[in-house]
Design a protein around this motif. Structure first.
Motif, mmCIF file in Angstrom:
data_model
loop_
_atom_site.group_PDB
_atom_site.id
_atom_site.type_symbol
_atom_site.label_atom_id
_atom_site.label_comp_id
_atom_site.label_asym_id
_atom_site.label_seq_id
_atom_site.Cartn_x
_atom_site.Cartn_y
_atom_site.Cartn_z
ATOM 1 N N ALA A 1 -8.767 0.980 -11.248
ATOM 2 C CA ALA A 1 -8.230 1.789 -12.285
ATOM 3 C C ALA A 1 -7.375 2.653 -11.779
ATOM 4 C CB ALA A 1 -9.509 2.850 -12.892
ATOM 5 N N ALA A 2 -7.153 3.229 -10.665
ATOM 6 C CA ALA A 2 -6.091 3.911 -9.865
ATOM 7 C C ALA A 2 -5.080 3.129 -9.663
ATOM 8 C CB ALA A 2 -6.462 4.570 -8.574
ATOM 9 N N LEU A 3 -5.239 1.786 -9.356
ATOM 10 C CA LEU A 3 -4.142 0.842 -8.963
ATOM 11 C C LEU A 3 -3.455 0.470 -10.379
ATOM 12 C CD1 LEU A 3 -5.627 -1.785 -6.530
ATOM 13 C CD2 LEU A 3 -3.899 -0.104 -6.023
ATOM 14 N N PHE B 1 1.049 -1.042 -0.007
ATOM 15 C CA PHE B 1 0.007 0.038 -0.104
ATOM 16 C C PHE B 1 0.883 1.261 0.008
ATOM 17 C CE2 PHE B 1 -2.450 -3.505 1.766
ATOM 18 C CZ PHE B 1 -3.621 -3.289 1.206
ATOM 19 N N GLU B 2 1.847 1.213 0.700
ATOM 20 C CA GLU B 2 2.777 2.425 0.821
ATOM 21 C C GLU B 2 3.611 2.445 -0.717
ATOM 22 O OE1 GLU B 2 3.964 1.907 5.588
ATOM 23 O OE2 GLU B 2 5.403 0.922 4.060
ATOM 24 N N LEU B 3 3.848 1.499 -1.052
ATOM 25 C CA LEU B 3 4.684 1.624 -2.446
ATOM 26 C C LEU B 3 3.727 2.200 -3.456
ATOM 27 C CD1 LEU B 3 7.391 0.489 -4.064
ATOM 28 C CD2 LEU B 3 6.175 -1.584 -4.400
ATOM 29 N N PHE B 4 2.528 1.785 -3.485
ATOM 30 C CA PHE B 4 1.641 2.294 -4.314
ATOM 31 C C PHE B 4 1.023 3.805 -4.004
ATOM 32 C CE2 PHE B 4 0.533 -0.346 -8.043
ATOM 33 C CZ PHE B 4 1.430 -1.255 -7.785
ATOM 34 N N GLY B 5 1.036 3.942 -2.864
ATOM 35 C CA GLY B 5 0.661 5.197 -2.409
ATOM 36 C C GLY B 5 -0.846 5.291 -2.042
ATOM 37 N N VAL B 6 -1.436 4.230 -1.741
ATOM 38 C CA VAL B 6 -2.675 4.118 -1.569
ATOM 39 C C VAL B 6 -3.125 3.917 -0.199
ATOM 40 C CG1 VAL B 6 -3.127 3.559 -3.846
ATOM 41 C CG2 VAL B 6 -2.742 1.797 -1.936
ATOM 42 N N GLN C 1 6.046 1.307 -12.856
ATOM 43 C CA GLN C 1 7.149 0.518 -13.631
ATOM 44 C C GLN C 1 7.735 1.566 -14.766
ATOM 45 O OE1 GLN C 1 7.834 -2.420 -13.989
ATOM 46 N NE2 GLN C 1 6.511 -3.615 -12.526
ATOM 47 N N ARG C 2 7.387 2.687 -15.208
ATOM 48 C CA ARG C 2 8.123 3.401 -16.010
ATOM 49 C C ARG C 2 9.066 4.099 -15.310
ATOM 50 N NH1 ARG C 2 2.915 5.167 -18.042
ATOM 51 N NH2 ARG C 2 2.913 6.621 -16.649
ATOM 52 N N GLU C 3 9.126 4.416 -14.000
ATOM 53 C CA GLU C 3 10.098 4.989 -13.219
ATOM 54 C C GLU C 3 11.036 4.293 -12.981
ATOM 55 O OE1 GLU C 3 8.338 6.557 -9.460
ATOM 56 O OE2 GLU C 3 7.043 7.582 -10.417
ATOM 57 N N TRP D 1 13.347 -3.712 -8.409
ATOM 58 C CA TRP D 1 12.310 -2.746 -8.131
ATOM 59 C C TRP D 1 10.923 -3.070 -9.116
ATOM 60 C CZ3 TRP D 1 10.543 0.370 -4.678
ATOM 61 C CH2 TRP D 1 11.496 0.700 -3.636
ATOM 62 N N SER D 2 11.369 -3.471 -10.290
ATOM 63 C CA SER D 2 10.196 -4.036 -11.391
ATOM 64 C C SER D 2 9.508 -5.007 -10.665
ATOM 65 C CB SER D 2 10.732 -4.137 -12.726
ATOM 66 O OG SER D 2 9.835 -4.500 -13.568
ATOM 67 N N VAL D 3 10.522 -6.012 -10.278
ATOM 68 C CA VAL D 3 9.794 -7.195 -9.735
ATOM 69 C C VAL D 3 8.888 -7.036 -8.623
ATOM 70 C CG1 VAL D 3 10.432 -9.416 -8.471
ATOM 71 C CG2 VAL D 3 11.480 -9.001 -10.867
ATOM 72 N N ARG D 4 9.531 -6.113 -7.602
ATOM 73 C CA ARG D 4 8.907 -5.794 -6.433
ATOM 74 C C ARG D 4 7.567 -5.152 -6.743
ATOM 75 N NH1 ARG D 4 5.967 -5.493 -2.771
ATOM 76 N NH2 ARG D 4 6.299 -4.318 -0.962
ATOM 77 N N ILE D 5 7.266 -4.334 -7.635
ATOM 78 C CA ILE D 5 6.359 -3.520 -8.160
ATOM 79 C C ILE D 5 5.157 -4.607 -8.553
ATOM 80 C CG2 ILE D 5 5.250 -2.052 -9.811
ATOM 81 C CD1 ILE D 5 8.075 -0.301 -9.378
ATOM 82 N N ASN D 6 5.583 -5.205 -9.402
ATOM 83 C CA ASN D 6 4.719 -6.570 -9.900
ATOM 84 C C ASN D 6 4.046 -7.469 -8.868
ATOM 85 O OD1 ASN D 6 4.807 -5.760 -12.690
ATOM 86 N ND2 ASN D 6 6.339 -6.753 -13.119
ATOM 87 N N GLU D 7 4.879 -7.715 -7.868
ATOM 88 C CA GLU D 7 4.493 -8.560 -6.935
ATOM 89 C C GLU D 7 3.381 -7.771 -6.238
ATOM 90 O OE1 GLU D 7 8.279 -11.118 -5.951
ATOM 91 O OE2 GLU D 7 7.709 -9.388 -4.561
ATOM 92 N N ALA D 8 3.795 -6.371 -5.799
ATOM 93 C CA ALA D 8 2.766 -5.562 -4.927
ATOM 94 C C ALA D 8 1.336 -5.482 -5.812
ATOM 95 C CB ALA D 8 3.359 -4.308 -4.782
ATOM 96 N N TYR D 9 1.486 -5.526 -7.105
ATOM 97 C CA TYR D 9 0.441 -4.919 -8.153
ATOM 98 C C TYR D 9 -0.410 -6.496 -8.027
ATOM 99 C CZ TYR D 9 -2.237 -4.028 -12.257
ATOM 100 O OH TYR D 9 -3.271 -3.934 -13.305
ATOM 101 N N GLN D 10 0.094 -7.427 -8.124
ATOM 102 C CA GLN D 10 -0.382 -8.874 -8.184
ATOM 103 C C GLN D 10 -1.360 -8.911 -6.826
ATOM 104 O OE1 GLN D 10 -0.961 -10.667 -10.831
ATOM 105 N NE2 GLN D 10 0.204 -9.017 -11.749
ATOM 106 N N ARG D 11 -0.933 -8.562 -5.886
ATOM 107 C CA ARG D 11 -1.564 -8.663 -4.628
ATOM 108 C C ARG D 11 -2.721 -7.700 -4.197
ATOM 109 N NH1 ARG D 11 3.022 -10.547 -1.739
ATOM 110 N NH2 ARG D 11 3.977 -8.477 -1.708
ATOM 111 N N LEU D 12 -2.557 -6.480 -4.719
ATOM 112 C CA LEU D 12 -3.212 -5.301 -4.685
ATOM 113 C C LEU D 12 -4.535 -5.343 -5.652
ATOM 114 C CD1 LEU D 12 -1.182 -2.082 -3.967
ATOM 115 C CD2 LEU D 12 -2.297 -3.433 -2.350
ATOM 116 N N LYS D 13 -4.477 -5.833 -6.713
ATOM 117 C CA LYS D 13 -5.524 -6.081 -7.646
ATOM 118 C C LYS D 13 -6.477 -7.139 -7.223
ATOM 119 C CE LYS D 13 -3.621 -8.465 -11.627
ATOM 120 N NZ LYS D 13 -3.197 -8.535 -13.006
ATOM 121 N N ASP D 14 -6.023 -8.008 -6.907
ATOM 122 C CA ASP D 14 -7.093 -9.155 -6.512
ATOM 123 C C ASP D 14 -7.552 -9.231 -4.999
ATOM 124 O OD1 ASP D 14 -7.420 -12.059 -5.309
ATOM 125 O OD2 ASP D 14 -6.881 -12.823 -7.471
#
Length: 172
Positions: free
Chosen positions: A22-24, A8-13, A32-34, A54-67
């Protein structure tokens, strides 16, 4: 950004069950661009490896947050109420009876209409449990009770997969 931050901190939510998908999605693309390793090509291999982490960590967080199921389980664990799905399989008797009834209906289903009716029941139960998770996590902050809902959702997700396999079997 900090690799030790929670998702949540990583995504700023806000750290809660209710999330704007949609925000996620938009935030994931931005992160991912950064962190894209190609942006660090001029800085050498070490910088590219860090960017890859970082890219792997962002993807892991995204998979958890979107489900919703993974997000609910993660919130429980962050609150000190782990799911422990592998070591604790106890479920309420009424839920187990429902599972047995669905299994019997699945075993006896031999046409699309029967499977579709069963799927509607399963999806309705799934929606109700997701609402229950939202209530327990975001309103009541009752994480031990949310663990029960998450574990029930895990059972239902597995059954829904088996239901999909039954549909596939009918098509072949």
């Amino acid at each position: 950004m900090n690799l030790q931050s929670n998702d949540f901190e990583l995504f700023g939510v806000k750290q809660q069950f209710a999330q704007d998908r949609a925000a996620l999605d938009a935030r994931w693309k931005e992160l991912q661009r950064e962190a894209h390793p190609d942006k660090f090509a001029a800085q050498g291999d070490a910088a590219q490896r860090v960017a890859m982490q970082w890219s792997v960590r962002i993807n892991e967080a995204y998979q958890r947050l979107k489900d919703p199921l993974k997000r609910a389980a993660y919130l429980c664990e962050l609150a000190g109420a782990p799911i422990n799905a592998h070591s604790n399989t106890a479920m309420p008797a009424a839920f187990l009876m429902q599972q047995m009834q669905w299994r019997e209906e699945l075993d006896e289903a031999h046409d699309d209409n029967t499977l579709n009716a069963l799927r509607e029941n399963v999806e309705a139960a799934q929606r109700a449990l997701i609402q229950e998770c939202a209530q327990r996590l975001d309103v009541q902050h009752d994480y031990p009770a949310a663990v029960q809902s998450v574990r029930a959702l895990m059972f239902i997700e597995k059954f829904a997969h088996d239901l999909d396999l039954a549909f596939d079997k009918l098509e072949t």
